[in-house]
Design a protein around this motif. Structure first.
Motif, short mmCIF file in Angstrom:
data_model
loop_
_atom_site.label_atom_id
_atom_site.label_comp_id
_atom_site.label_asym_id
_atom_site.label_seq_id
_atom_site.Cartn_x
_atom_site.Cartn_y
_atom_site.Cartn_z
N LYS A 1 -6.26 0.14 -3.97
CA LYS A 1 -5.19 1.10 -3.70
C LYS A 1 -5.74 2.52 -3.64
CE LYS A 1 -1.04 -1.31 -5.22
NZ LYS A 1 0.14 -1.25 -6.13
N PRO B 1 -8.21 -8.40 -3.61
CA PRO B 1 -6.86 -8.10 -3.12
C PRO B 1 -6.27 -9.31 -2.40
CG PRO B 1 -8.49 -7.12 -1.69
CD PRO B 1 -9.26 -7.72 -2.83
N GLU C 1 -5.20 -3.56 -6.27
CA GLU C 1 -3.93 -4.10 -5.78
C GLU C 1 -3.38 -5.15 -6.73
OE1 GLU C 1 -3.17 -7.15 -2.28
OE2 GLU C 1 -3.53 -5.14 -1.47
N GLU D 1 -6.66 3.51 -0.15
CA GLU D 1 -6.95 2.33 0.68
C GLU D 1 -8.43 2.24 1.05
OE1 GLU D 1 -4.71 -0.08 1.52
OE2 GLU D 1 -3.36 0.96 0.14
#
Length: 417
Positions: free
Chosen positions: A254, A230, A198, A265
């Motif tokens: 991500k 993140p 991220e 995710e």
């Protein structure tokens, strides 16, 4: 809860006793192209019954992240009348804790159609991992590298089945499987994968395949200046090692790409650095893949050819969900099914209603706790943002189990990462 079952056992070296002329290994009792063994999956951890030297079978964890076969309890080893050739003093991951272990040479391990011949066991004086507390069923040991070293082995998570092939089988890639090069170093398997973060650059990673860990992706920040947390993360306990509890952070990347298969995710653990982090650095790896990722694929580990064959499983595209209650739970290691709260996160649904550490859960949604398996509770607490759950809790006064108060709570699950 997503406990990291940290078999980060730097003590788990591969040892071979002198004086054994036969080749230790796992072999079919009858020559066939393949034999199959059903396994029990708890949070995608692979559990098999194993009989040692003709004794009653006990549950073992199949773990690619460990070199040695391990028995967790010397008292159990004594009851099985194991012999010991030497004693070892082991140092824990904190550089201070120590543990005594014993080497038991040349044992016979029976897995039904398979047998492990002349197998050495590292027998711990005491079970410091206490896996039953976090898995929910008794686990007495680990089978490591020896199980995989000579033969292709297919782990079908969808069917909960292990297929053990003749060494010469599977010369060609089966249909619908993708082939990856696998590096075997120090009797442990590694693959390469891409991680899109991220907040940081895309990482080209070398990752340990660790079937005995129930995280998804794990990244060791100390191995690269390009690994970043993140924006949203939770600080929490990640698991247990010889040095005690392991702490760190849970967040998401991500996506994770293995070959051309992409998982989005992905829940990612970021453990704190320990005095033994140099071992990870020296391996050249940046992290590991645990059962939360591996359990979404059916995999063939082919150590002799240094390759792994991968096929998407039935739940490959299911979202990765983390605990939404704010509670970590453990099972009391007794025959009774008793579950207690081992940790409560600050500012979580559980903490906001007043649940505290060591509260014992008596019922969930009016269903008595003895009906529930631990993995079912974990699944419930990950299920749905906004879901209401009623809990009956017993709170003891100090260490006196005769003094307690029974309380009622309602928590509303909240997605925090």
């Amino acid at each position: 809860m997503n406990h990291r079952i940290a078999v980060l056992l730097f003590l788990c070296f591969f040892f071979i006793e002198k004086g054994i002329s036969q080749v230790p290994g796992f072999y079919m009792k009858e020559e066939k192209r393949k034999v199959q063994i059903p396994f029990y999956a708890s949070n995608n951890l692979i559990i098999l019954p194993v009989s040692i030297n003709g004794n009653y079978p006990v549950n073992f964890l199949v773990d690619t992240g460990v070199r040695a076969n391990i028995l967790f309890s010397k008292s159990l080893g004594d009851a099985m009348e194991l012999s010991y050739s030497r004693e070892l003093n082991l140092v824990g991951a904190d550089g201070a804790a120590s543990l005594v272990a014993f080497v038991s040479p040349s044992n016979h391990l029976d897995l039904g159609p398979l047998e492990g011949t002349f197998q050495n066991l590292l027998v711990l004086e005491e079970d410091f991992l206490e896996l039953e507390k976090v898995i929910g069923i008794p686990i007495y040991g680990i089978i490591g590298y020896e199980f995989f070293k000579y033969n292709p082995i297919k782990i079908d998570y969808d069917q909960e089945m292990i297929s053990f092939y003749q060494r010469g089988a599977l010369k060609w890639k089966p249909l619908f499987y993708k082939k990856l090069d696998m590096i075997i170093e120090g009797q442990k398997p590694y693959i390469e994968a891409k991680v899109k973060q991220e907040n940081g650059p895309v990482l080209e990673t070398k990752l340990l395949i660790d079937t005995g860990a129930n995280h998804g992706l794990l990244l060791n920040k100390e191995t690269s200046n390009d690994i970043f947390l993140p924006n949203r993360f939770i600080e929490t306990q990640l698991g247990q090692s010889l040095g005690g509890e392991l702490f760190g952070f849970i967040g998401r990347v991500k996506n994770l790409k293995i070959k051309n298969m992409r998982l989005d995710e992905v829940l990612t653990s970021y453990p704190e650095e320990t005095p033994f982090s140099y071992v990870i650095k020296e391996s050249g790896r940046q992290g590991s893949l645990g059962s939360e990722v591996l359990g979404r694929m059916n995999m063939i580990y082919d150590y002799p050819r240094e390759r792994v064959l991968i096929q998407k499983g039935d739940n490959f595209y299911q979202p990765f969900e983390y605990d939404m209650s704010g509670m970590s739970l453990k099972k009391v290691p007794t025959e009774e099914n008793r579950i207690y709260v081992s940790q409560v996160r600050v500012n979580s649904p559980a903490s906001e209603v007043g649940i505290v550490t060591f509260d014992e859960i008596l019922s969930i949604n009016k269903v008595p706790i003895f009906i529930w398996e631990l993995h079912e509770i974990i699944k419930l607490f990950r299920s749905e943002d906004g879901k209401e759950i009623d809990l009956e809790i017993r709170r003891y006064e100090g260490e006196d189990i005769e003094k307690y108060e029974d309380l009622q709570f309602r928590i509303v699950l909240e997605k925090q990462i």
